[in-house]
Scaffold this active site. Structure first.
Site, mmCIF file in Angstrom:
data_model
loop_
_atom_site.group_PDB
_atom_site.id
_atom_site.type_symbol
_atom_site.label_atom_id
_atom_site.label_comp_id
_atom_site.label_asym_id
_atom_site.label_seq_id
_atom_site.Cartn_x
_atom_site.Cartn_y
_atom_site.Cartn_z
ATOM 1 N N GLU A 1 -4.965 -9.039 0.099
ATOM 2 C CA GLU A 1 -5.634 -8.901 1.399
ATOM 3 C C GLU A 1 -7.131 -8.817 1.163
ATOM 4 O O GLU A 1 -7.599 -8.070 0.304
ATOM 5 C CB GLU A 1 -5.208 -7.628 2.141
ATOM 6 C CG GLU A 1 -3.795 -7.612 2.646
ATOM 7 C CD GLU A 1 -3.480 -6.317 3.399
ATOM 8 O OE1 GLU A 1 -4.426 -5.640 3.869
ATOM 9 O OE2 GLU A 1 -2.291 -5.980 3.507
ATOM 10 N N GLU B 1 0.819 -1.214 0.000
ATOM 11 C CA GLU B 1 0.000 0.000 0.000
ATOM 12 C C GLU B 1 0.857 1.270 0.000
ATOM 13 O O GLU B 1 0.834 2.063 0.947
ATOM 14 C CB GLU B 1 -0.962 -0.008 1.189
ATOM 15 C CG GLU B 1 -1.909 -1.200 1.183
ATOM 16 C CD GLU B 1 -2.889 -1.213 2.330
ATOM 17 O OE1 GLU B 1 -3.880 -1.971 2.258
ATOM 18 O OE2 GLU B 1 -2.675 -0.473 3.320
#
Length: 475
Positions: free
Chosen positions: A369, A171
């Site tokens: 995820e 991220e």
């Protein structure tokens, strides 16, 4: 209502993810090895739920053998975590390896191999060394790009025979967005130019690491774990569609385009110039990005992002923020995870899969995820002491279904990974919302207890098929 079964291909990843700073704890950490989350916790402990944070986390550093055995019990094929840059070196300028910490990873990888679980390793999951933030301004500095490449060189040299799936960042948009755009996290500075410089330098660092890996001739691949938010406009009206396009440009295409296509979107340059956002880049840097795109992507997907055209004026004295172009939109009647405040919309996975297929060359990717965080899970404990997390089983089933459906439609999707394997620390929320297949008991020495979902996931892994009860909406 009807029941339908879909096959899970033999090579399809069924894994789970975590990070070093959210699990390991500070056991053995030396003076001066603080990461950005460590400093945030030290300076602002009061914003972390009930004071829990990275200091102990789940104590994975000492209990990794126990946890790897539980991974085997759960039927995981892969486990993704990070190496903590702040701890891997004792001298960031010269690249001196902390041999004790490196030996811990040697032992962890050996244990995972013994249990038949493949490691997938991020080189930075928010673990920017605090020293580099305080001395150079972190990713605002080109010096830090070079020091990251030096660190990566040391990691590859040490572990390339044990790890073949590498990822530069998890991220990469998050830290600078929360710090420099939204001013929600330490050190709370609103500066859009700094935000953009961090974005660019992480793209540049990824390209340089890809180049290094290929020049060294290591076996395997280098990718990045991105968190593009699947963005839907409130309506088909042009002003709402434009709002969604702008959101997508600033937060999603900011990394997707340079990492996969090798270039920034031209309209990004134009808008940054229009709003006088200054950032430093060179033609040589753009060439490095062009020539060193990633091998694969991991995509973190939790909830949809819905926007509408803005209805209010931007304050003239406020630095430019991409929210100039959009406002959040809440879909009436939406399904919600009320603990987390997030909409539940499993179709985001299918929609993102089709986008990668159609707009990004169908690059190999996987769901890196997906998971459901729930507060006060103790209320679901049965008489035998097991948390009956049927809500998590349903959430995973629906999202995995969309992943497999997308694969059948031609998406080059290689797997599905849970966040998370055990409950672990999240920024600020700490252990408030629990995500794991395994419970971490904070009152009893962080003892581990399998939840109902662990046995279900093991059965899924063994049988390699998913059965789902479909309502008309999911069909």
């Amino acid at each position: 209502m009807s029941t339908k079964t879909i096959a899970i291909p033999p090579s399809f990843i069924l894994g789970a993810a975590a990070s070093a700073w959210q699990t390991e704890g500070w056991e053995g950490k030396k003076e001066g090895q603080d990461s950005w989350p460590d400093l945030w916790y030290k300076f602002d402990r009061h914003v972390w739920h009930e004071g829990y944070g990275p200091a102990v986390a789940t104590n994975f550093y000492q209990r990794y053998r126990e946890d790897v055995a539980l991974m085997k019990q759960a039927g995981l094929t892969h486990y993704r975590t990070s190496i903590n840059w702040a701890r891997f070196l004792t001298d960031y300028e010269r690249g001196v390896v902390d041999e004790t910490y490196a030996a811990y990873y040697d032992a962890l990888f050996d244990e995972m191999q013994r249990q038949g679980i493949e490691p997938m390793i991020c080189l930075e999951h928010y673990e920017l060394p605090g020293y580099l933030l305080e001395k150079y301004g972190g990713w605002a500095s080109k010096k830090v790009v070079e020091l990251f490449v030096l660190y990566t060189e040391k990691v590859f040299a040490r572990f390339h025979q044990k790890v073949t799936r590498w990822f530069t960042f998890n991220e990469p948009v998050v830290v600078q967005t929360r710090v420099y755009l939204d001013a929600l996290r330490w050190p709370y500075e609103q500066n859009t130019s700094t935000w953009m410089q961090w974005n660019h330098h992480k793209n540049l660092a990824t390209a340089k690491v890809v180049r290094l890996f290929r020049e060294k001739g290591y076996a395997g691949s280098v990718g990045c774990i991105l968190n593009p938010e699947v963005t839907y406009p409130r309506s088909s009206a042009p002003h709402d569609v434009l709002a969604a396009e702008r959101y997508d440009l600033f937060y999603n295409r900011m990394f997707l385009d340079p990492m996969v296509k090798g270039r920034y979107p031209p309209e990004l340059f134009a808008l940054l110039k229009e709003h006088q956002v200054a950032w430093d880049y060179t033609d040589d840097e753009l060439a490095v990005i062009r020539d060193n795109t990633v091998d694969e992507l991991g995509i973190n997907l939790y909830y949809p992002h819905r926007v509408k055209a803005p209805s209010r004026a931007w304050h003239a004295q406020t630095p430019f923020h991409p929210a100039w172009y959009y406002e959040p939109f809440e879909l009436p009647g939406r399904r919600m995870n009320k603990s987390r405040g997030w909409e539940i919309f499993p179709q985001i996975i299918y929609d993102m899969a089709m986008r990668i297929k159609n707009e990004y060359g169908n690059i190999p990717w996987f769901v890196a995820e997906s998971g459901m965080g729930v507060e006060n899970e103790g209320q679901f404990r049965n008489a035998q002491g097991t948390i009956e997390d049927d809500y998590r089983i349903a959430f995973i089933s629906e999202h995995l279904w969309q992943t497999l459906r997308a694969r059948e439609a031609g998406a080059n999707c290689q797997g599905f990974m849970l966040w998370a394997f055990t409950d672990n620390v999240s920024p600020m929320n700490a252990f408030k919302n629990r995500y794991g297949l395994v419970e971490i008991d904070l009152l009893n020495n962080r003892d581990r207890r399998a939840k109902k979902s662990l046995a279900w996931f093991r059965q899924l892994s063994d049988e390699r098929q998913l059965t789902l009860t479909l309502d008309d909406e999911i069909k």
